[in-house]
Design a protein around this motif. Structure first.
Motif, short mmCIF file in Angstrom:
data_model
loop_
_atom_site.label_atom_id
_atom_site.label_comp_id
_atom_site.label_asym_id
_atom_site.label_seq_id
_atom_site.Cartn_x
_atom_site.Cartn_y
_atom_site.Cartn_z
N GLU A 165 6.43 10.31 -40.37
CA GLU A 165 6.85 8.91 -40.52
C GLU A 165 6.56 8.33 -41.90
O GLU A 165 7.20 7.36 -42.30
N MET A 166 5.59 8.90 -42.61
CA MET A 166 5.18 8.32 -43.89
C MET A 166 5.18 9.36 -45.00
O MET A 166 4.20 10.08 -45.17
N THR A 225 -3.11 21.00 -53.00
CA THR A 225 -2.84 21.64 -54.28
C THR A 225 -4.06 21.55 -55.19
O THR A 225 -4.43 22.54 -55.84
N GLU A 226 -4.70 20.39 -55.24
CA GLU A 226 -5.90 20.23 -56.07
C GLU A 226 -7.01 21.16 -55.62
O GLU A 226 -7.71 21.75 -56.44
N ARG A 227 -7.17 21.32 -54.30
CA ARG A 227 -8.21 22.24 -53.79
C ARG A 227 -7.92 23.67 -54.19
O ARG A 227 -8.82 24.41 -54.60
N PHE A 269 -5.19 5.61 -48.78
CA PHE A 269 -4.08 4.75 -48.39
C PHE A 269 -3.61 3.82 -49.52
O PHE A 269 -2.82 2.91 -49.29
N GLU A 270 -4.07 4.05 -50.72
CA GLU A 270 -3.67 3.22 -51.86
C GLU A 270 -2.15 3.23 -52.02
O GLU A 270 -1.51 4.28 -51.98
N ARG A 293 0.31 12.67 -50.24
CA ARG A 293 -1.14 12.66 -50.49
C ARG A 293 -1.79 13.94 -49.99
O ARG A 293 -2.63 14.54 -50.65
N VAL A 294 -1.42 14.36 -48.78
CA VAL A 294 -2.00 15.57 -48.20
C VAL A 294 -1.63 16.78 -49.05
O VAL A 294 -2.49 17.62 -49.38
#
Length: 144
Positions: free
Chosen positions: A119-120, A132-134, A20-21, A126-127
């Motif tokens: 909504e965000m 993508t990193e995985r 949540f940063e 982030r998801v």
């Protein structure tokens, strides 16, 4: 502390979690109102490979082992999200997640998860970055 019961106070608690940063206090209060809290002990099965996914989690405190057919493939800790893939692609869980310490989790059911992403935009980003990193870490498709 049951952080979702007082969204204004929850913002301060959630702001310390890497996932949540950069979220605004208003966004963090909304996250708190959308989610639930789950505490599990060391050794608990958080996600069981092959099950239908109905929840995903952000690890607030503690660590977990990600296992595919009883082989550890990753270790997760505070700020990591788990279980989101099954909510995105509506397929069975691809791995098990077992608590290696006592854990404090933020839980989203599939409806709450969709609301979070809708909504965000920051949460959706982030998801998508995590997924993508995985894929890249597992040698999956890339544009490189």
């Amino acid at each position: 502390m049951s952080f979702w019961k007082k969204p204004a106070e929850s913002a301060g608690y959630l702001s310390g979690v890497a996932f949540f940063e950069g979220f605004s206090n208003e966004d963090l209060a909304r996250v708190a109102s959308l989610s639930g809290e789950l505490k599990v002990g060391s050794g608990a099965m958080v996600i069981d490979q092959g099950d239908t996914g109905v929840d995903c989690y952000v690890i607030m405190e503690g660590t977990a082992s990600v296992r595919v057919r009883d082989e550890e493939v990753a270790t997760l800790g505070s700020g990591d999200m788990v279980g989101e893939m099954a909510l995105i692609d509506h397929r069975p869980r691809t791995a098990s997640v077992v608590a290696t310490t006592d854990m404090h989790l933020l839980r989203f059911n599939s409806r709450q998860f969709r609301q979070l992403l809708t909504e965000m935009p920051k949460a959706e980003e982030r998801v998508m970055t995590m997924l993508t990193e995985r894929l890249r870490a597992e040698g999956g498709p890339s544009n490189e």
